[in-house]
Write an enzyme that holds these catalytic residues in place. Structure first.
Site, PDB file in Angstrom:
ATOM      1  N   ARG A   1      39.875  27.714  31.656  1.00 12.57           N
ATOM      2  CA  ARG A   1      39.656  26.997  32.926  1.00 12.57           C
ATOM      3  C   ARG A   1      38.283  26.359  33.043  1.00 12.57           C
ATOM      4  NH1 ARG A   1      42.292  31.515  34.473  1.00 12.57           N
ATOM      5  NH2 ARG A   1      44.506  31.144  34.867  1.00 12.57           N
TER       6      ARG A   1
ATOM      7  N   LYS B   1      34.285  11.390  32.658  1.00 10.09           N
ATOM      8  CA  LYS B   1      35.720  11.231  32.384  1.00 10.09           C
ATOM      9  C   LYS B   1      36.026  11.751  30.990  1.00 10.09           C
ATOM     10  CE  LYS B   1      36.576   6.867  34.598  1.00 10.09           C
ATOM     11  NZ  LYS B   1      37.256   5.593  34.322  1.00 10.09           N
TER      12      LYS B   1
ATOM     13  N   GLU C   1      29.634  -3.732  25.300  1.00  9.55           N
ATOM     14  CA  GLU C   1      29.457  -3.021  26.581  1.00  9.55           C
ATOM     15  C   GLU C   1      28.035  -3.231  27.111  1.00  9.55           C
ATOM     16  OE1 GLU C   1      31.833  -1.562  28.287  1.00  9.55           O
ATOM     17  OE2 GLU C   1      33.377  -0.953  26.856  1.00  9.55           O
TER      18      GLU C   1
ATOM     19  N   LYS D   1      24.750   2.696  34.449  1.00  8.06           N
ATOM     20  CA  LYS D   1      26.030   3.397  34.627  1.00  8.06           C
ATOM     21  C   LYS D   1      25.852   4.577  35.576  1.00  8.06           C
ATOM     22  CE  LYS D   1      30.247   5.217  32.846  1.00  8.06           C
ATOM     23  NZ  LYS D   1      31.186   5.466  31.761  1.00  8.06           N
TER      24      LYS D   1
ATOM     25  N   GLU E   1      36.032   7.242  41.186  1.00  6.37           N
ATOM     26  CA  GLU E   1      36.643   5.921  41.041  1.00  6.37           C
ATOM     27  C   GLU E   1      37.588   5.600  42.191  1.00  6.37           C
ATOM     28  OE1 GLU E   1      38.375   5.543  37.161  1.00  6.37           O
ATOM     29  OE2 GLU E   1      37.916   3.401  37.080  1.00  6.37           O
TER      30      GLU E   1
ATOM     31  N   ARG F   1      33.027   1.803  41.056  1.00  5.69           N
ATOM     32  CA  ARG F   1      33.120   2.065  39.622  1.00  5.69           C
ATOM     33  C   ARG F   1      33.987   1.004  38.933  1.00  5.69           C
ATOM     34  NH1 ARG F   1      33.024   8.221  37.246  1.00  5.69           N
ATOM     35  NH2 ARG F   1      33.178   7.622  35.084  1.00  5.69           N
TER      36      ARG F   1
ATOM     37  N   ASN G   1      34.488  -2.702  35.125  1.00  7.51           N
ATOM     38  CA  ASN G   1      35.641  -3.191  34.379  1.00  7.51           C
ATOM     39  C   ASN G   1      35.629  -4.693  34.123  1.00  7.51           C
ATOM     40  OD1 ASN G   1      38.190  -1.481  33.631  1.00  7.51           O
ATOM     41  ND2 ASN G   1      37.092  -0.430  35.253  1.00  7.51           N
TER      42      ASN G   1
ATOM     43  N   HIS H   1      37.565  -6.125  31.292  1.00 10.69           N
ATOM     44  CA  HIS H   1      38.478  -5.071  30.856  1.00 10.69           C
ATOM     45  C   HIS H   1      39.937  -5.294  31.272  1.00 10.69           C
ATOM     46  CE1 HIS H   1      34.840  -3.009  29.724  1.00 10.69           C
ATOM     47  NE2 HIS H   1      35.493  -1.937  29.333  1.00 10.69           N
TER      48      HIS H   1
ATOM     49  N   HIS I   1      41.844  -4.877  28.067  1.00  8.32           N
ATOM     50  CA  HIS I   1      42.850  -3.811  27.897  1.00  8.32           C
ATOM     51  C   HIS I   1      44.227  -4.408  27.608  1.00  8.32           C
ATOM     52  CE1 HIS I   1      40.372  -0.670  30.346  1.00  8.32           C
ATOM     53  NE2 HIS I   1      40.201  -0.503  29.058  1.00  8.32           N
TER      54      HIS I   1
ATOM     55  N   HIS J   1      37.750  -1.959  20.830  1.00  5.64           N
ATOM     56  CA  HIS J   1      37.673  -2.119  22.284  1.00  5.64           C
ATOM     57  C   HIS J   1      36.628  -3.169  22.706  1.00  5.64           C
ATOM     58  CE1 HIS J   1      37.573  -1.075  26.506  1.00  5.64           C
ATOM     59  NE2 HIS J   1      36.270  -0.841  26.406  1.00  5.64           N
TER      60      HIS J   1
HETATM   61  P1  NAD Z   1      35.093   6.579  17.821  1.00  5.48           P
HETATM   62  O1  NAD Z   1      34.741   7.858  18.426  1.00  5.48           O
HETATM   63  O2  NAD Z   1      36.427   6.443  17.178  1.00  5.48           O
HETATM   64  O3  NAD Z   1      33.956   6.179  16.773  1.00  5.48           O
HETATM   65  C1  NAD Z   1      34.063   4.978  16.046  1.00  5.48           C
HETATM   66  C2  NAD Z   1      33.944   5.227  14.527  1.00  5.48           C
HETATM   67  O4  NAD Z   1      32.584   5.493  14.207  1.00  5.48           O
HETATM   68  C3  NAD Z   1      34.743   6.427  14.032  1.00  5.48           C
HETATM   69  O5  NAD Z   1      35.287   6.107  12.780  1.00  5.48           O
HETATM   70  C4  NAD Z   1      33.679   7.510  13.883  1.00  5.48           C
HETATM   71  O6  NAD Z   1      34.039   8.455  12.908  1.00  5.48           O
HETATM   72  C5  NAD Z   1      32.484   6.712  13.449  1.00  5.48           C
HETATM   73  N1  NAD Z   1      31.175   7.250  13.775  1.00  5.48           N
HETATM   74  C6  NAD Z   1      30.770   7.810  14.937  1.00  5.48           C
HETATM   75  N2  NAD Z   1      29.453   8.044  14.920  1.00  5.48           N
HETATM   76  C7  NAD Z   1      29.014   7.658  13.703  1.00  5.48           C
HETATM   77  C8  NAD Z   1      27.733   7.639  13.092  1.00  5.48           C
HETATM   78  N3  NAD Z   1      26.631   8.020  13.749  1.00  5.48           N
HETATM   79  N4  NAD Z   1      27.652   7.204  11.814  1.00  5.48           N
HETATM   80  C9  NAD Z   1      28.759   6.771  11.155  1.00  5.48           C
HETATM   81  N5  NAD Z   1      29.976   6.726  11.687  1.00  5.48           N
HETATM   82  C10 NAD Z   1      30.104   7.167  12.962  1.00  5.48           C
HETATM   83  O7  NAD Z   1      35.030   5.367  18.869  1.00  5.48           O
HETATM   84  P2  NAD Z   1      34.016   4.962  20.042  1.00  5.48           P
HETATM   85  O8  NAD Z   1      33.992   3.497  20.025  1.00  5.48           O
HETATM   86  O9  NAD Z   1      32.747   5.701  19.992  1.00  5.48           O
HETATM   87  O10 NAD Z   1      34.788   5.483  21.349  1.00  5.48           O
HETATM   88  C11 NAD Z   1      36.057   4.982  21.704  1.00  5.48           C
HETATM   89  C12 NAD Z   1      36.754   5.972  22.582  1.00  5.48           C
HETATM   90  O11 NAD Z   1      35.950   6.179  23.750  1.00  5.48           O
HETATM   91  C13 NAD Z   1      38.106   5.512  23.079  1.00  5.48           C
HETATM   92  O12 NAD Z   1      39.029   6.556  22.925  1.00  5.48           O
HETATM   93  C14 NAD Z   1      37.897   5.238  24.561  1.00  5.48           C
HETATM   94  O13 NAD Z   1      39.043   5.463  25.324  1.00  5.48           O
HETATM   95  C15 NAD Z   1      36.806   6.203  24.887  1.00  5.48           C
HETATM   96  N6  NAD Z   1      35.996   5.834  26.053  1.00  5.48           N
HETATM   97  C16 NAD Z   1      35.844   6.759  27.029  1.00  5.48           C
HETATM   98  C17 NAD Z   1      35.072   6.458  28.143  1.00  5.48           C
HETATM   99  C18 NAD Z   1      34.867   7.507  29.199  1.00  5.48           C
HETATM  100  O14 NAD Z   1      34.302   7.209  30.247  1.00  5.48           O
HETATM  101  N7  NAD Z   1      35.260   8.738  28.942  1.00  5.48           N
HETATM  102  C19 NAD Z   1      34.460   5.200  28.272  1.00  5.48           C
HETATM  103  C20 NAD Z   1      34.627   4.286  27.250  1.00  5.48           C
HETATM  104  C21 NAD Z   1      35.402   4.604  26.131  1.00  5.48           C
HETATM  105 ZN    ZN Z   2      34.876  -0.518  27.934  1.00  5.56          ZN
END
Ligand code: NAD
Ligand code: ZN
Length: 339
Positions: free
Chosen positions: A105, A127, A169, A205, A215, A220, A224, A227, A231, A244
């Protein structure tokens, strides 16, 4: 340090090195990471006793992986007091955060974001969640971390395409909230020193999520910009062709054009944005925009779209935006066809 205040308390965001971040963790902390991050930072990670490594990529934001991580935690003897550390990009942060939110939990959760996207976006705001085969991020929670450590040197091993992805971003923050940031991005080669830019984006942010933690107030939703279209592009392409940030770069150009045609956005803004994003090595158009129907159908399912009405965060000028609801489909169609 930046402090984020939320309904249940506060958390600090430290700007630090990976070694320092790992040293600051409690003795019994467990670290969730992916194989790429582990390989890139093996030396530092060798000091950490409990590391769970998973396959890199969005596919790991799944129920299966979620269950596996929880089982690993149980087998490793994690208690209610164990800290779960998400060391990686947004995938690790979202999955790790959801595991932390639900294991016994809720247990303490720390983020160490290693992609630019995770540093400026996903690690801040609370999130967390996973995907369903039916759609992305359909299962999750608001679960603020106990702390975030942002290790600047982690970006040194990030592939260039991933860095540009995160930069989309960064440009977005400038476009919606901070014209001087846009100036700074155009004047300098930001790669030389990304840390002040990362800090600025997190600050921006933080202000937005503090004003609208869950949100619900439309504040918030401003984040977007680009987006709604971005999206939709990702969905139509089943998350395959574009990352993305690349999809939202195209989305920002289309939405700036939409804003201009609705006389909400200052004339000329779309061409400026298009040129800047192109220079930043991001895509600004895609042939599929010429087939608007599937994109519009996806936009009607966007979380900002109440009862299927189209909604967008649109710029008034560079550095300012507002949420605009009930946008006419014809306007959206023209913006897509003209981009
Ligand atoms: P990711 O976590 O898949 O990382 C991208 C790639 O980079 C992966 O292959 C990873 O292994 C590699 N990598 C990470 N750090 C590295 C480093 N220091 N050196 C070498 N390789 C490295 O993708 P991302 O773009 O970081 O995140 C995308 C995800 O984030 C999506 O699932 C999206 O939905 C989520 N997201 C969440 C929020 C939120 O508010 N929670 C906001 C935006 C995006
Ligand atoms: Zn985004």
């Amino acid at each position: 340090m930046i402090t984020i205040t939320h309904s249940a308390g506060q958390y600090p965001i430290h700007f630090t090195s990976l070694t320092q971040a790992l040293q600051s963790l409690p003795q019994d902390a467990v670290v969730l990471t992916d194989e790429n991050v582990f390989t890139a930072w093996k030396g530092q990670l060798s000091q950490v006793p409990n590391v769970c490594r998973i396959e890199p990529g969005e596919g790991s934001k799944s129920f299966e992986r979620y269950r596996e991580v929880l089982s690993w935690m149980a087998k490793s003897g994690c208690s209610r007091r164990t800290t779960l550390v998400a060391l990686g990009g947004g995938v690790i942060g979202d999955l790790g955060g959801f595991c932390a939110a639900s294991y016994m939990r809720g247990i303490p959760f720390v983020q160490i974001p290693t992609t630019l996207l995770a540093q400026v976006d996903s690690s801040v705001g609370g999130k967390v969640g996973i995907d369903l085969p039916e759609g992305k991020n359909l299962v999750g929670a608001f679960y603020p971390p106990h702390a975030v450590h942002v290790p600047s040197e982690a970006l040194s091993t990030l592939p260039d395409r991933q860095l540009r992805n995160g930069m989309a971003e960064v440009w977005k923050y400038g476009y919606i909230l901070d014209a001087p940031l846009v100036d700074c991005l155009t004047r300098t080669d930001v790669r030389d020193d990304l840390q002040p830019i990362v800090q600025r984006c997190i600050q921006l942010k933080a202000e937005v999520v503090e004003a609208d933690e869950f949100e619900k107030l439309g504040i918030r939703a401003k984040l977007n910009f680009g987006h709604t279209v971005g999206h939709a592009i990702e969905q139509v392409l089943r998350y395959e062709e574009f990352l993305h940030g690349e999809a939202i770069a195209i989305g920002m150009v289309v939405e700036a054009r939409l804003g201009e045609s609705m006389r909400i956005t200052a004339p000329g803004t779309a061409s400026v944005i298009e040129a800047q994003l192109k220079t930043a090595g991001l895509p600004t158009t895609w042939s599929g925009l010429q087939n608007p129907d599937p994109l519009i159908a996806a936009m009607r399912r966007d979380k900002k779209a109440h009862s299927g009405q189209l909604a967008f965060s649109l710029l008034t000028q560079i550095g300012e935006c507002k949420l605009v609801e009930n946008v006419a489909e014809g306007e959206v169609r023209s913006a897509l066809l003209n981009s």
